[in-house]
Design a protein around this motif. Structure first.
Motif, mmCIF file in Angstrom:
data_model
loop_
_atom_site.group_PDB
_atom_site.id
_atom_site.type_symbol
_atom_site.label_atom_id
_atom_site.label_comp_id
_atom_site.label_asym_id
_atom_site.label_seq_id
_atom_site.Cartn_x
_atom_site.Cartn_y
_atom_site.Cartn_z
ATOM 1 N N ILE A 200 0.846 -1.194 0.000
ATOM 2 C CA ILE A 200 0.000 0.000 0.000
ATOM 3 C C ILE A 200 0.879 1.241 0.000
ATOM 4 O O ILE A 200 1.829 1.340 0.770
ATOM 5 C CB ILE A 200 -0.902 0.043 1.253
ATOM 6 N N TYR A 201 0.555 2.170 -0.866
ATOM 7 C CA TYR A 201 1.187 3.491 -0.862
ATOM 8 C C TYR A 201 0.080 4.499 -1.074
ATOM 9 O O TYR A 201 -0.655 4.417 -2.053
ATOM 10 C CB TYR A 201 2.238 3.626 -1.968
ATOM 11 N N VAL A 202 -0.069 5.429 -0.147
ATOM 12 C CA VAL A 202 -1.138 6.428 -0.225
ATOM 13 C C VAL A 202 -0.517 7.814 -0.310
ATOM 14 O O VAL A 202 0.373 8.160 0.470
ATOM 15 C CB VAL A 202 -2.067 6.346 1.018
ATOM 16 N N ALA A 203 -1.000 8.590 -1.263
ATOM 17 C CA ALA A 203 -0.579 9.986 -1.419
ATOM 18 C C ALA A 203 -1.830 10.851 -1.454
ATOM 19 O O ALA A 203 -2.909 10.386 -1.833
ATOM 20 C CB ALA A 203 0.212 10.171 -2.702
ATOM 21 N N ASP A 204 -1.695 12.099 -1.036
ATOM 22 C CA ASP A 204 -2.844 12.999 -1.093
ATOM 23 C C ASP A 204 -3.024 13.511 -2.519
ATOM 24 O O ASP A 204 -2.282 13.131 -3.422
ATOM 25 C CB ASP A 204 -2.721 14.138 -0.075
ATOM 26 N N ASP A 205 -4.002 14.378 -2.712
ATOM 27 C CA ASP A 205 -4.314 14.860 -4.060
ATOM 28 C C ASP A 205 -3.203 15.718 -4.669
ATOM 29 O O ASP A 205 -3.198 15.984 -5.868
ATOM 30 C CB ASP A 205 -5.648 15.606 -4.082
ATOM 31 N N LYS A 206 -2.231 16.128 -3.858
ATOM 32 C CA LYS A 206 -1.098 16.901 -4.372
ATOM 33 C C LYS A 206 0.144 16.034 -4.558
ATOM 34 O O LYS A 206 1.194 16.528 -4.912
ATOM 35 C CB LYS A 206 -0.791 18.052 -3.425
ATOM 36 N N GLY A 207 0.000 14.732 -4.300
ATOM 37 C CA GLY A 207 1.114 13.814 -4.471
ATOM 38 C C GLY A 207 2.007 13.664 -3.259
ATOM 39 O O GLY A 207 3.038 12.998 -3.319
ATOM 40 N N ASN A 208 1.626 14.294 -2.145
ATOM 41 C CA ASN A 208 2.424 14.198 -0.928
ATOM 42 C C ASN A 208 2.188 12.849 -0.253
ATOM 43 O O ASN A 208 1.056 12.379 -0.150
ATOM 44 C CB ASN A 208 2.059 15.314 0.049
ATOM 45 N N PHE A 209 3.263 12.245 0.242
ATOM 46 C CA PHE A 209 3.194 10.966 0.935
ATOM 47 C C PHE A 209 2.279 11.063 2.155
ATOM 48 O O PHE A 209 2.352 12.011 2.921
ATOM 49 C CB PHE A 209 4.605 10.551 1.375
ATOM 50 N N VAL A 210 1.414 10.053 2.334
ATOM 51 C CA VAL A 210 0.552 9.983 3.505
ATOM 52 C C VAL A 210 0.840 8.715 4.306
ATOM 53 O O VAL A 210 1.020 8.768 5.515
ATOM 54 C CB VAL A 210 -0.946 10.024 3.111
ATOM 55 N N TYR A 211 0.913 7.569 3.614
ATOM 56 C CA TYR A 211 1.068 6.294 4.314
ATOM 57 C C TYR A 211 1.607 5.239 3.359
ATOM 58 O O TYR A 211 1.317 5.270 2.170
ATOM 59 C CB TYR A 211 -0.281 5.835 4.864
ATOM 60 N N GLU A 212 2.374 4.300 3.904
ATOM 61 C CA GLU A 212 2.791 3.145 3.121
ATOM 62 C C GLU A 212 2.978 1.949 4.045
ATOM 63 O O GLU A 212 3.309 2.092 5.212
ATOM 64 C CB GLU A 212 4.056 3.413 2.307
ATOM 65 N N ASN A 213 2.694 0.799 3.494
ATOM 66 C CA ASN A 213 2.929 -0.464 4.176
ATOM 67 C C ASN A 213 3.387 -1.433 3.089
ATOM 68 O O ASN A 213 2.583 -1.865 2.273
ATOM 69 C CB ASN A 213 1.656 -0.965 4.853
ATOM 70 N N GLY A 214 4.669 -1.719 3.052
ATOM 71 C CA GLY A 214 5.202 -2.565 1.988
ATOM 72 C C GLY A 214 5.091 -1.900 0.632
ATOM 73 O O GLY A 214 4.944 -2.568 -0.383
ATOM 74 N N GLY A 215 5.131 -0.585 0.616
ATOM 75 C CA GLY A 215 4.927 0.171 -0.613
ATOM 76 C C GLY A 215 5.923 -0.120 -1.717
ATOM 77 O O GLY A 215 5.642 0.107 -2.884
ATOM 78 N N ASN A 216 7.078 -0.642 -1.369
ATOM 79 C CA ASN A 216 8.088 -0.970 -2.379
ATOM 80 C C ASN A 216 8.060 -2.440 -2.773
ATOM 81 O O ASN A 216 8.875 -2.874 -3.576
ATOM 82 C CB ASN A 216 9.490 -0.606 -1.867
ATOM 83 N N LYS A 217 7.141 -3.195 -2.172
ATOM 84 C CA LYS A 217 7.061 -4.627 -2.463
ATOM 85 C C LYS A 217 6.382 -4.847 -3.808
ATOM 86 O O LYS A 217 5.282 -4.362 -4.051
ATOM 87 C CB LYS A 217 6.239 -5.324 -1.367
ATOM 88 N N GLY A 218 7.040 -5.561 -4.686
ATOM 89 C CA GLY A 218 6.450 -5.845 -5.990
ATOM 90 C C GLY A 218 5.472 -7.005 -5.909
ATOM 91 O O GLY A 218 5.818 -8.080 -5.432
ATOM 92 N N LEU A 219 4.256 -6.786 -6.309
ATOM 93 C CA LEU A 219 3.228 -7.820 -6.312
ATOM 94 C C LEU A 219 2.551 -7.851 -7.672
ATOM 95 O O LEU A 219 2.581 -6.886 -8.418
ATOM 96 C CB LEU A 219 2.160 -7.528 -5.240
ATOM 97 N N SER A 220 1.914 -8.958 -7.969
ATOM 98 C CA SER A 220 1.112 -9.026 -9.185
ATOM 99 C C SER A 220 -0.022 -8.024 -9.077
ATOM 100 O O SER A 220 -0.568 -7.811 -7.986
ATOM 101 C CB SER A 220 0.532 -10.423 -9.369
#
Length: 70
Positions: free
Chosen positions: A34-54
């Motif tokens: 999960i990688y969450v950014a706000d409407d301006k592209g600013n980082f909000v939250y991530e959990n394993g955001g760099n993990k490559g998944l199908s």
């Protein structure tokens, strides 16, 4: 309330929700990214955001997009 305080609150809520979800039996052995950014592209939250998944099915992607648009 500052945008930083709002982002921290949102990140804390997302983290609690993800931890709660991952503690359930159906999700116990699953993988999430999960990688969450706000409407301006600013980082909000991530959990394993760099993990490559199908990628998810197209329907799931549109469902999430619609849910986040609310």
């Amino acid at each position: 309330m500052s945008s930083l305080a709002i982002a921290q609150t949102t990140a804390q809520k997302l983290d609690a929700a993800v931890k709660s979800l991952m503690a359930t039996a159906p999700a116990y052995s699953s993988s999430i990214s999960i990688y969450v950014a706000d409407d301006k592209g600013n980082f909000v939250y991530e959990n394993g955001g760099n993990k490559g998944l199908s990628t998810a099915s197209t329907q799931k992607i549109f469902t999430v997009a619609a849910a986040l648009d609310i």
